[in-house]
Design a protein around this motif. Structure first.
Motif, short mmCIF file in Angstrom:
data_model
loop_
_atom_site.label_atom_id
_atom_site.label_comp_id
_atom_site.label_asym_id
_atom_site.label_seq_id
_atom_site.Cartn_x
_atom_site.Cartn_y
_atom_site.Cartn_z
N GLU A 291 0.97 -1.33 -0.17
CA GLU A 291 0.09 -0.06 0.22
C GLU A 291 0.99 1.44 0.62
N VAL A 292 0.40 1.78 -0.48
CA VAL A 292 1.16 3.52 -0.84
C VAL A 292 0.45 5.02 -0.54
N ASP A 293 0.85 5.27 0.89
CA ASP A 293 0.63 6.44 1.48
C ASP A 293 0.37 7.34 0.43
N VAL A 294 -0.94 7.89 0.31
CA VAL A 294 -0.78 9.27 0.05
C VAL A 294 -0.74 10.48 0.62
N PRO A 295 0.31 11.01 -0.89
CA PRO A 295 1.14 11.91 -0.20
C PRO A 295 0.31 13.46 0.20
N GLU A 296 1.09 14.47 0.06
CA GLU A 296 0.23 15.44 1.22
C GLU A 296 0.03 15.74 -0.26
N ALA A 297 -1.04 17.23 -0.70
CA ALA A 297 -1.66 17.93 -1.52
C ALA A 297 -0.31 18.11 -1.45
N GLN A 298 0.65 19.11 -1.77
CA GLN A 298 1.68 19.49 -2.74
C GLN A 298 2.77 18.97 -1.93
N VAL A 299 3.43 18.36 -2.88
CA VAL A 299 4.03 17.44 -2.79
C VAL A 299 5.75 17.64 -3.26
N LEU A 300 4.97 18.75 -3.87
CA LEU A 300 6.73 19.93 -4.26
C LEU A 300 6.35 21.03 -4.32
N ASN A 301 7.05 21.65 -3.54
CA ASN A 301 7.58 23.18 -3.66
C ASN A 301 8.91 24.11 -3.87
N VAL A 302 9.25 24.59 -4.21
CA VAL A 302 10.17 24.96 -4.60
C VAL A 302 9.89 26.87 -4.89
N ARG A 303 11.00 27.01 -4.62
CA ARG A 303 10.93 28.95 -4.45
C ARG A 303 12.28 29.38 -4.80
N GLY A 304 12.45 29.96 -6.10
CA GLY A 304 13.64 30.71 -5.74
C GLY A 304 14.91 29.56 -6.22
N LEU A 305 15.07 29.02 -6.97
CA LEU A 305 15.38 28.28 -7.14
C LEU A 305 16.91 29.13 -8.64
N ARG A 306 17.70 28.15 -8.48
CA ARG A 306 19.12 28.70 -8.65
C ARG A 306 20.25 27.99 -9.19
N VAL A 307 20.52 27.33 -10.03
CA VAL A 307 21.87 27.01 -11.22
C VAL A 307 22.41 27.48 -11.60
N THR A 308 23.76 27.92 -10.48
CA THR A 308 25.17 28.57 -11.20
C THR A 308 26.33 27.58 -11.28
N VAL A 309 26.73 27.70 -12.88
CA VAL A 309 28.20 26.87 -13.37
C VAL A 309 28.87 27.28 -13.70
N PRO A 310 30.44 27.10 -13.48
CA PRO A 310 31.35 27.74 -13.72
C PRO A 310 31.40 28.54 -15.37
N GLY A 311 31.63 29.32 -15.81
CA GLY A 311 32.47 30.16 -16.94
C GLY A 311 33.45 31.00 -16.90
N ASP A 312 33.52 31.49 -17.92
CA ASP A 312 35.31 32.44 -18.51
C ASP A 312 34.94 33.26 -19.26
N PRO A 313 34.37 34.63 -18.47
CA PRO A 313 35.37 34.49 -18.01
C PRO A 313 34.82 35.22 -16.29
N VAL A 314 33.20 35.02 -15.88
CA VAL A 314 32.44 34.77 -14.38
C VAL A 314 31.47 33.72 -14.46
N PRO A 315 31.06 33.18 -13.84
CA PRO A 315 30.10 31.96 -13.45
C PRO A 315 29.30 32.79 -14.40
N PHE A 316 27.57 31.86 -14.57
CA PHE A 316 26.42 32.27 -14.80
C PHE A 316 25.29 30.80 -14.42
N SER A 317 24.22 31.31 -14.72
CA SER A 317 22.73 30.60 -14.24
C SER A 317 22.31 29.92 -15.76
N PRO A 318 22.08 29.16 -15.77
CA PRO A 318 20.76 28.10 -16.62
C PRO A 318 19.86 28.83 -16.53
N VAL A 319 19.78 28.33 -14.83
CA VAL A 319 17.88 28.12 -14.73
C VAL A 319 18.57 29.32 -13.24
#
Length: 627
Positions: A291-319
């Motif tokens: 049996e699988v427990d029914v998760p909460e109404a809100q399974v995932l809540n992400v706010r302000g997600l940012r991904v930064t990767v190294p770059g030349d000459p400065v890092p940049f953010s694809p997300v």
């Protein structure tokens, strides 16, 4: 009596020659000292340095001993020293080459730097230097050459291990919280064993030549013992008067080296032609589905997600500053062109973005738990049981050296505390749940025995082993034909309905997403530009979304004119323009679009849109078509 089936790839003259040479070497090494030891040690004062004759086909040495007999007897010691050298070199090289994978980044870099320095130094010169340290004799020669072989084997190990360490199934193991040493033992070493074994087999000939060279120079085997190199040292001073004395050990070294080089090539063919053998377990009905427990109404809540990767000459953010919410049982499609940040968003949600990339967010709640408040072990435990990843290439998501049932059952053993037998029964049940026929048989097979669609089903079954509340499917149908694609999509829909899990479906094909998604998120240049219910796709208000929808041909599309296109190309994340990133490709863009970034705001279709000049719901716009 069953016949032994020889693979077709090795039924050729070269393979037969290899088998014959190896058989001769082995028999000579075993039987030579038993039958010819006395003859090899017998002195014949009347025939000192005698040339070839019927009694002595390759002549005699300075003490009148038969050269041919001594060459045959020396086979055992020569081969034994070469095999020991390669074995030590392979074991030590595998350990040194694997260390960077187990250690942290800094320690790993130091090991790699030292390894590169050792590889740059000539092996034979290193062996001569080490021979002065270890001392003359067979033991010193073996240790010297073994250490000289370590850098090459370590480099091979490190190169192959680094490639395996980036595979999807290793990323999945990390998501499960598997310790590094276990990842090394179960996932990395088995997959690099093949090139190591093949390379080691070929290197036996090189080790044989190197050991013989050390013996010839006086650093190796010392009298009264002798190997082929020692015999060369005794015979070469008389090369002009008695060339046969040096010819016998020379031929032996050449033939033995050739045999092992051919053996390495043959082993490559054998390993490439291998087929996994498996036993068919007794067919039993699986126990009732957990049996699988029914998760909460809100399974995932992400706010302000940012991904930064190294770059030349400065890092940049694809997300950039991305907000994301998924509810129980909901299928959310994330679409956009290549480079829009879809897959990077998915891996960031699953905490699979590795160094040197950096992920930050204001809120990251999974099943009601804020991940930022958990320690590492608790976070990995939650992610390992609550998040399932279905990757684009199922062959890279499954370990090719481990049976499918074993890969699935490991999840339940680690995170649910099941016994191996109970976990395997659950794995069979999960395979049955994703409509794989004969799941008991398939659980005992390797991924290479599955078709592409079956491998993708097995990858979904793996995700269902721990009853996830969130399934992230990253381009799960890209490599499949249309029929299998429909089956996989239907399977994802059924899983969401039956388990209550939320599904994040990543795709570049908006038509695929429209078939099963409840809600669609459109990404462009690392941001969500529109969010809307799937039934409102035809009423999209963002020009980019509308262009994506228009570019999809259907049965009413006029085939006499080119397909609709979106002019230009998406910007590189490191060169994102000011204002709206879509403005350079948009006919509706004004001066304000090139200065300010629009925010997501409520739209008439029941979703949100980030656009200063959205298209009115129901309005039609001219379609751009390719040349």
């Amino acid at each position: 009596m069953a016949r032994i089936r020889i693979p077709a790839r090795i039924r050729n003259p070269l393979a037969y020659v290899t088998f014959v040479l190896l058989a001769v070497l082995v028999l000579t090494a075993i039987l030579g000292p038993l039958f010819l030891h006395d003859r090899a040690e017998a002195f014949d004062v009347a025939a000192l340095q005698a040339g070839a004759s019927a009694a002595h086909p390759f002549g005699t040495d300075a003490l009148g001993r038969d050269v041919l007999a001594r060459t045959v007897v020396a086979t055992r010691l020569s081969l034994w020293l070469a095999l020991i050298t390669v074995t030590i070199g392979v074991v030590c090289g595998a350990i040194v080459g694997s260390v960077p994978v187990v250690l942290g980044r800094r320690a790993g870099r130091l090991v790699v730097a030292a390894l590169n320095l050792m590889v740059a130094f000539p092996g034979l010169l290193l062996a001569l230097f080490l021979a002065m340290i270890f001392g003359v004799g067979a033991r010193g020669a073996v240790l010297s050459m073994a250490v000289a072989f370590v850098p090459s084997f370590a480099r091979l190990t490190h190169t192959t291990a680094s490639g395996i360490a980036n595979a999807d199934y290793v990323s999945a193991a990390r998501l499960l919280g598997t310790p590094r040493r276990v990842i090394l033992r179960r996932h990395i070493l088995p997959n690099i064993a093949e090139p190591l074994i093949v390379n080691a087999t070929s290197q036996v000939g090189a080790a044989l030549l190197s050991i013989s060279a050390l013996s010839y120079l006086g650093f190796g085997v010392q009298p009264p013992s002798y190997d082929w190199g020692r015999m060369l040292a005794d015979g070469l001073p008389f090369i002009y008067t008695n060339p046969a004395a040096a010819l016998a050990p020379t031929l032996a070294i050449v033939l033995a080296g050739l045999a092992f080089v051919l053996a390495g090539e043959l082993l490559t063919q054998l390993l490439g032609d291998r087929r996994a053998h498996y036993t068919v377990p007794t067919a039993t009905e699986a126990t009732s589905t957990t049996e699988v427990d029914v998760p909460e109404a809100q399974v995932l809540n992400v706010r302000g997600l940012r991904v930064t990767v190294p770059g030349d000459p400065v890092p940049f953010s694809p997300v950039l500053d991305l907000d994301l919410t998924l509810r129980a049982g909901e299928i959310v499609g994330v679409v956009g062109e290549s480079g829009s940040g879809k897959s990077l968003t998915a891996t960031a949600v699953g905490h699979l973005v590795g160094y040197p990339n950096l992920v930050t967010c204001d809120t990251h709640r999974l099943a009601g738990v804020e991940l930022g408040t958990l320690d590492r072990s608790a976070r990995e435990r939650l992610l390992g049981t609550s998040v399932a990843m279905v990757f684009q290439d199922p062959m890279s998501a499954l370990n090719p050296t481990v049976k499918v049932g074993r890969q699935l059952s490991e999840i339940s053993e680690v995170h649910q505390g099941m016994s191996r037998r109970a976990a395997l029964e659950r794995a069979v049940d999960r395979l049955r749940a994703v409509r794989i026929t004969q799941p008991e048989v398939r659980a005992g097979q390797y991924p290479l025995e599955f078709s592409g669609g079956m491998r993708q089903r097995a990858a979904i079954a793996m995700g269902l082993m721990a009853d996830p509340v969130l399934i992230i499917a990253d381009e799960p149908t890209t490599a499949l034909d249309v029929t299998v694609q429909q089956e996989v999509l239907a399977l994802l829909r059924r899983v969401a309905e039956e388990t209550g899990a939320a599904v994040m479906l990543i795709s570049h094909d908006i038509a695929v997403v429209s078939e099963i998604a409840n809600r669609v998120l459109v990404m462009y240049a690392g941001r969500i530009v529109e969010e809307l219910p799937v039934e409102q796709l035809s009423s999209a208000t963002h020009p980019y979304t509308r262009a994506l929808v228009t570019s999809i041909p259907d049965m009413t599309t006029d085939r006499s004119v080119p397909l609709a296109t979106i002019p230009g190309r998406p910007p590189h994340p490191a060169a994102r323009p000011a204002g709206c990133a879509f403005a350079p490709r948009c006919d509706r863009a004004g001066s304000g679009c090139r200065e300010d970034e629009p925010e997501l705001e409520a739209a008439g279709h029941g979703g949100r849109v980030a656009c200063f000049h959205p298209i009115a719901v129901g309005a039609t716009i001219p379609v751009r078509r390719g040349a």
